[in-house]
Write a protein that holds these residues in place. Structure first.
Motif, short mmCIF file in Angstrom:
data_model
loop_
_atom_site.label_atom_id
_atom_site.label_comp_id
_atom_site.label_asym_id
_atom_site.label_seq_id
_atom_site.Cartn_x
_atom_site.Cartn_y
_atom_site.Cartn_z
N ARG A 53 -8.66 1.67 7.79
CA ARG A 53 -8.66 3.14 7.81
C ARG A 53 -10.08 3.65 7.62
O ARG A 53 -10.91 2.97 7.02
CB ARG A 53 -7.78 3.67 6.66
CG ARG A 53 -8.27 3.20 5.28
CD ARG A 53 -7.62 3.90 4.12
NE ARG A 53 -7.75 3.12 2.89
CZ ARG A 53 -8.45 3.51 1.82
NH1 ARG A 53 -9.07 4.66 1.79
NH2 ARG A 53 -8.49 2.70 0.75
N GLU A 55 -10.24 6.90 6.30
CA GLU A 55 -9.99 7.98 5.35
C GLU A 55 -10.37 7.58 3.92
O GLU A 55 -9.80 6.64 3.38
CB GLU A 55 -8.52 8.40 5.39
CG GLU A 55 -8.09 9.10 6.67
CD GLU A 55 -7.88 8.16 7.84
OE1 GLU A 55 -7.64 8.65 8.95
OE2 GLU A 55 -8.00 6.92 7.66
N LEU A 92 -0.90 9.88 7.12
CA LEU A 92 -1.21 10.25 5.73
C LEU A 92 -0.33 11.44 5.37
O LEU A 92 -0.62 12.57 5.73
CB LEU A 92 -2.69 10.58 5.54
CG LEU A 92 -3.64 9.39 5.68
CD1 LEU A 92 -4.08 9.22 7.14
CD2 LEU A 92 -4.85 9.57 4.78
N THR A 94 1.60 13.98 2.72
CA THR A 94 1.31 14.52 1.38
C THR A 94 2.38 15.50 0.93
O THR A 94 3.00 16.18 1.77
CB THR A 94 -0.08 15.19 1.32
OG1 THR A 94 -0.27 15.73 0.02
CG2 THR A 94 -0.22 16.30 2.34
N GLU A 106 -5.74 13.87 1.21
CA GLU A 106 -5.40 13.99 2.63
C GLU A 106 -6.16 15.16 3.27
O GLU A 106 -6.72 15.03 4.36
CB GLU A 106 -3.89 14.18 2.80
CG GLU A 106 -3.05 12.96 2.41
CD GLU A 106 -2.90 12.77 0.90
OE1 GLU A 106 -2.49 11.66 0.49
OE2 GLU A 106 -3.21 13.70 0.14
N SER A 109 -9.82 14.23 3.66
CA SER A 109 -10.00 13.22 4.73
C SER A 109 -9.85 13.86 6.10
O SER A 109 -10.62 13.56 7.02
CB SER A 109 -8.97 12.11 4.58
OG SER A 109 -9.10 11.43 3.34
N GLY A 142 0.33 16.79 6.14
CA GLY A 142 -0.34 15.51 6.33
C GLY A 142 -0.94 15.45 7.71
O GLY A 142 -1.09 16.48 8.38
N SER A 249 0.45 6.16 4.35
CA SER A 249 0.28 6.35 2.91
C SER A 249 1.10 7.57 2.54
O SER A 249 1.19 8.53 3.32
CB SER A 249 -1.19 6.54 2.55
OG SER A 249 -1.70 7.73 3.12
N ASP A 251 1.27 10.26 -0.12
CA ASP A 251 0.64 10.97 -1.22
C ASP A 251 -0.06 9.95 -2.12
O ASP A 251 0.07 9.95 -3.35
CB ASP A 251 1.71 11.74 -2.00
CG ASP A 251 1.15 12.97 -2.69
OD1 ASP A 251 1.70 13.35 -3.74
OD2 ASP A 251 0.13 13.50 -2.23
N TYR A 258 1.91 2.83 -0.07
CA TYR A 258 1.49 2.77 1.33
C TYR A 258 2.22 1.60 1.99
O TYR A 258 2.83 0.77 1.30
CB TYR A 258 -0.03 2.59 1.44
CG TYR A 258 -0.54 1.25 0.99
CD1 TYR A 258 -0.76 0.99 -0.36
CD2 TYR A 258 -0.80 0.24 1.90
CE1 TYR A 258 -1.20 -0.25 -0.79
CE2 TYR A 258 -1.26 -1.00 1.49
CZ TYR A 258 -1.46 -1.24 0.14
OH TYR A 258 -1.90 -2.48 -0.29
N ALA A 391 -8.60 7.11 -2.68
CA ALA A 391 -7.19 6.88 -2.34
C ALA A 391 -6.44 6.25 -3.51
O ALA A 391 -5.22 6.28 -3.57
CB ALA A 391 -7.08 5.95 -1.13
#
Ligand SMILES: Cc1cc2nc3c(=O)[nH]c(=O)nc-3n(C[C@H](O)[C@H](O)[C@H](O)COP(=O)(O)OP(=O)(O)OC[C@H]3O[C@@H](n4cnc5c(N)ncnc54)[C@H](O)[C@@H]3O)c2cc1C
Length: 396
Positions: A53, A55, A92, A94, A106, A109, A142, A249, A251, A258, A391
């Motif tokens: 990733r 992020e 991702l 959230t 999130e 990112s 997300g 992932s 949150d 994840y 993360a």
């Protein structure tokens, strides 16, 4: 008569192998030691899948490093003639809308990706439409980034070891570094637990969680922490198969959870937790997943991925991070011993950086500065410090 190398590396995980390949490409003679086999079954790099990733929240450097590695992962697929890096994208999800104050991992990112010219797909209120396995009530916001995926890490390690040998790296399997010999303040050789001695112009220690045991002066700063990994056999695999599912992932900075889509050959869904973990001795402590870990997994699935909540767990593993107190890698020459360099401290997020780790460690060993070396230098870290990798779920 002992073997002699310009560079002798202890440890054939992603840190050691990428370094061996890089130093060999720089035309040095290189030896590599590793206990038992490569990939070693207990090594952190040995797994069916690891996330790749970009992020990293507000952290530009890790994002740039990961972006730099993306092309290499794709080119390694060509080099090895097999798709071991699967670019299935990253979801991702959230619980807190991006509009909430406080800038979630999130949201930060997402903005960074847009700033750097990527095109993530926003998932605000419509995650179910794209990825029906998710409970849309729980994840109002997300995004999905198609430039991401997972790598079959254990298989990559095997390929990298074969490639290293093709380049002329001499690999000694079944050799466990035990003593880093010194003469006149310089590290000159390694003696192994198996009773063999190897001489070198320069020694590089990339022994993962065993590094602080080879170099006890690192023990205040680097711990071995154990993290639960689960493989589930999905009853509805179609719901968890790319493109209806991807690396995800949930949150993560507030939960640690994840996971991955159905694995192409293993047929399982892997789920893991990127949290604080439990501190363990890498050799003396059992590496087990507890009933409490399983209960937490079931609670998470029931709420977030209900279709998987009651599916059988077919494999578990407690895998160890080489965890620096601040969560950043540890790559530098030893400040007090000449001819000795350390490359370690993956802290649960270094596999994806495989293509650049070798450069960073080889530069450090040669006494050069890499554009990204400053943060990973030998350093004093206060014990109470929090992990800085954004993360990471930081609560017990
Ligand atoms: C559960 C889990 C999930 C992860 N998920 C991700 C992810 O999704 N994405 C990501 O980017 N990263 C992830 N990571 C982190 C990543 O796997 C590690 O940062 C990386 O693999 C560490 O590589 P290493 O070479 O330092 O250690 P290792 O892979 O552990 O290799 C160390 C090697 O040294 C050898 N060794 C040990 N002692 C000696 C000795 N005395 N002499 C010689 N050799 C020795 C070992 O046998 C081993 O082969 C995860 C890690 C874990 C544990």
């Amino acid at each position: 008569m002992s073997d002699h190398y310009d560079f002798l590396i202890a440890g054939a995980g992603i840190f050691g192998l990428s370094t061996a390949i890089e130093l060999r490409k720089r035309k040095y003679s290189v030896g590599l030691l590793n206990p038992d086999t490569i990939p070693h079954p207990l090594a952190a790099s040995t797994d069916i899948s690891k996330v790749v990733r970009m992020e990293y929240g507000t952290d530009d450097e890790y994002m740039d490093m990961a972006a730099y590695c993306m092309d290499s992962w794709r080119s390694w697929n060509e080099l090895f003639g097999e798709e071991l890096y699967h670019e299935v994208g990253f979801i991702l999800a959230t619980r807190s809308p991006f509009s909430d104050p406080g800038d979630s991992f999130e949201a930060a990112s997402y903005r960074k990706l847009l700033d750097k010219g990527y095109s993530p797909v926003r998932l605000n209120g419509n995650i179910g439409a794209y990825f029906p396995a998710f409970n849309p009530q729980v994840y109002p916001d997300g995004f999905y980034n198609p430039t991401a995926g997972f790598v079959e890490s254990g298989r990559i390690i095997k390929k990298l070891a074969d490639y290293a040998e093709q380049l002329g790296v001499v690999i000694h399997q079944g050799q466990t570094a035990q003593v880093l010999e010194q003469a006149g303040g310089k590290c000159t050789a390694i003696s192994t637990r198996e009773g063999v001695r190897f001489e070198a112009g320069h020694v590089v220690v990339c022994a993962g969680v065993f590094t602080p045991w080879l170099l006890p002066e690192l023990q205040p700063y680097i711990k071995a922490t154990g993290h639960p990994v689960f493989h589930l056999r999905p009853g509805k695999p179609e719901l968890f198969t790319y493109p209806r599912f991807a690396v995800f992932s949930a949150d993560i900075s507030n939960t640690g959870w994840y996971g991955f889509p159905v694995h192409p050959t293993e047929g399982v869904v892997k789920i893991a937790n990127h949290g604080v973990g439990v501190t363990l001795h890498p050799e003396n402590d059992a590496r087990v997943v507890t009933a409490e870990d399983k209960r937490k997994l079931r609670d998470f699935l029931r709420e977030s991925l209900p279709a998987l909540a009651d599916d059988p767990i077919v494999y578990t593993r407690r895998c160890l991070y080489t965890d620096t107190l601040d969560g950043h890698f540890w790559i530098d020459r030893h400040p007090g011993i000449e001819g000795l360099t350390v490359g370690t401290g993956g802290s649960g997020h270094a596999l994806k950086m495989g293509p650049v780790l070798g450069e960073l460690i080889a530069d450090a060993a040669e006494g050069r500065t890499h554009r990204w070396s400053a943060r990973y230098r030998w350093r004093h870290i206060e014990s109470g410090i929090q992990q800085e990798e954004e993360a990471r779920f930081k609560e017990n």
